[in-house]
Design a protein around this motif. Sequence first.
Motif, PDB file in Angstrom:
ATOM      1  N   ALA A 235      -6.867   2.132  -3.551  1.00 59.17           N
ATOM      2  CA  ALA A 235      -6.214   1.429  -4.659  1.00 59.17           C
ATOM      3  C   ALA A 235      -6.025  -0.028  -4.254  1.00 59.17           C
ATOM      4  O   ALA A 235      -5.649  -0.323  -3.113  1.00 59.17           O
ATOM      5  CB  ALA A 235      -4.874   2.059  -4.998  1.00 59.17           C
ATOM      6  N   LEU A 253       3.842   3.280  -7.725  1.00 54.29           N
ATOM      7  CA  LEU A 253       2.845   3.584  -6.699  1.00 54.29           C
ATOM      8  C   LEU A 253       3.109   4.935  -6.043  1.00 54.29           C
ATOM      9  O   LEU A 253       3.295   5.028  -4.825  1.00 54.29           O
ATOM     10  CB  LEU A 253       2.836   2.490  -5.634  1.00 54.29           C
ATOM     11  N   ALA A 256       1.002   5.815  -2.920  1.00 47.11           N
ATOM     12  CA  ALA A 256       1.018   4.969  -1.732  1.00 47.11           C
ATOM     13  C   ALA A 256       1.470   5.749  -0.498  1.00 47.11           C
ATOM     14  O   ALA A 256       2.319   6.636  -0.583  1.00 47.11           O
ATOM     15  CB  ALA A 256       1.930   3.770  -1.954  1.00 47.11           C
ATOM     16  N   CYS A 263      -3.644   7.829  -0.424  1.00 45.23           N
ATOM     17  CA  CYS A 263      -4.631   6.882  -0.930  1.00 45.23           C
ATOM     18  C   CYS A 263      -4.505   5.569  -0.152  1.00 45.23           C
ATOM     19  O   CYS A 263      -3.402   5.056   0.036  1.00 45.23           O
ATOM     20  CB  CYS A 263      -4.400   6.647  -2.422  1.00 45.23           C
ATOM     21  N   LEU A 265      -4.226   1.817   0.398  1.00 45.66           N
ATOM     22  CA  LEU A 265      -3.698   0.781  -0.478  1.00 45.66           C
ATOM     23  C   LEU A 265      -3.969  -0.595   0.126  1.00 45.66           C
ATOM     24  O   LEU A 265      -3.692  -0.831   1.304  1.00 45.66           O
ATOM     25  CB  LEU A 265      -2.193   0.965  -0.673  1.00 45.66           C
ATOM     26  N   CYS A 267      -3.499  -4.852  -0.858  1.00 45.24           N
ATOM     27  CA  CYS A 267      -2.990  -5.904  -1.734  1.00 45.24           C
ATOM     28  C   CYS A 267      -3.652  -7.226  -1.349  1.00 45.24           C
ATOM     29  O   CYS A 267      -3.836  -7.505  -0.163  1.00 45.24           O
ATOM     30  CB  CYS A 267      -1.477  -6.041  -1.611  1.00 45.24           C
ATOM     31  N   CYS A 351       1.572   0.283   2.453  1.00 52.12           N
ATOM     32  CA  CYS A 351       0.297   0.930   2.771  1.00 52.12           C
ATOM     33  C   CYS A 351       0.362   1.764   4.044  1.00 52.12           C
ATOM     34  O   CYS A 351      -0.660   2.231   4.540  1.00 52.12           O
ATOM     35  CB  CYS A 351      -0.816  -0.101   2.880  1.00 52.12           C
TER      36      CYS A 351
END
Length: 357
Positions: A235, A253, A256, A263, A265, A267, A351
């Motif tokens: 993601a 989320l 997360a 998943c 993660l 950014c 994350c």
Amino acid sequence: MADAAPRVGVYMLDVGQGDCTFVLGPESDATFKPILFDCRDAYVATRFVKDHRIAHLSAVVTSHLDFDHIAGMLPFLRAFVHDGGKVGALHAHIDKNPSHVTRRAAYLFMAQAVRWHDEKRIPLAPSFRDLAPRRLHDGGSWAVDLVLPEYAALVDMRLEGGEAPNRTSTVLRVSMGDHAILVGGDATLDAWARLESGLLPANVFRIPHHGGSIDERPGSWKVADLYRRVHPSVAVISVGTNNGYEHPRRAMLPFAPAEGGDCRLLCTQLTPRCHDDPLLARDRALGNPAQVTYPYRHRVARGDGRRSRPRDEVPCAGSIVAWLSPEGVEIVPGPDDWHDGFVDLLDHPLCRPNLAV
């Protein structure tokens, strides 16, 4: 020697609080020209097309008219066309009243779009008229589609007499065989719930609304339902360090690692949701050029050739590239590389699993 498998690159560029995504096709597909989806930062987009020697865009798409999605689109297109660039079609719809005094960027963009269309320079694509996705490109083994919004949703919004730009946000889907990437715009839960189930699974999900609330209207779906249906392995959140919306929000989320999900993660920028004082990490984030895949926004040059004052922004993963192939999706930055080392220094990264007792 057998030819290498075709790869499609989906570049989710670091533009701060906003979005800018390019789709680049495989070299073997001579019929495809890149696609631009949203543009928050004209400088970033211009540097990208110059560095990749892009002179023809098959399509330019605005997910909706929110400032953080179209603020850079008009200056980018003006410069691109001025330099001889060509655009096959502009996909844009009016999801709000652009003449409102606070929406000057939307008004100027749509007014210029109409002029370009009238001058036969950049044709405006017609609005959606049915529930079927709009195919932007069919490469045989791969495809690019616009899967939202439904035309009925636009009509419903106008019948209600209100404005709902997020409810009618466009969503981009890039697919190859059983693998796909979804770029979510700001689409809301009720919009996602109308999609056919076969369009939802995706290896990579660019999270809608920068990790902010997407539950604008009460409905049968919860946030967890969306992620269960998409079921991404990666993601991506395109977000700005100092955004005033507290994005990304943990409640949005559930997948997360910090919330017990598995998943991966990523950014584009570091926010206080993951580190108490992001600016303290800025020098380290920029210290190694390899740590920011495409450092355009963080290396803005002045007209005299010197660097401008650095923005108060901190890249985390920076610009993120998803390479789509028949075997699946490869992400840059990849696992177990420099990004993991940077995350190790953060106070409470979303994350990583929440190890607090």
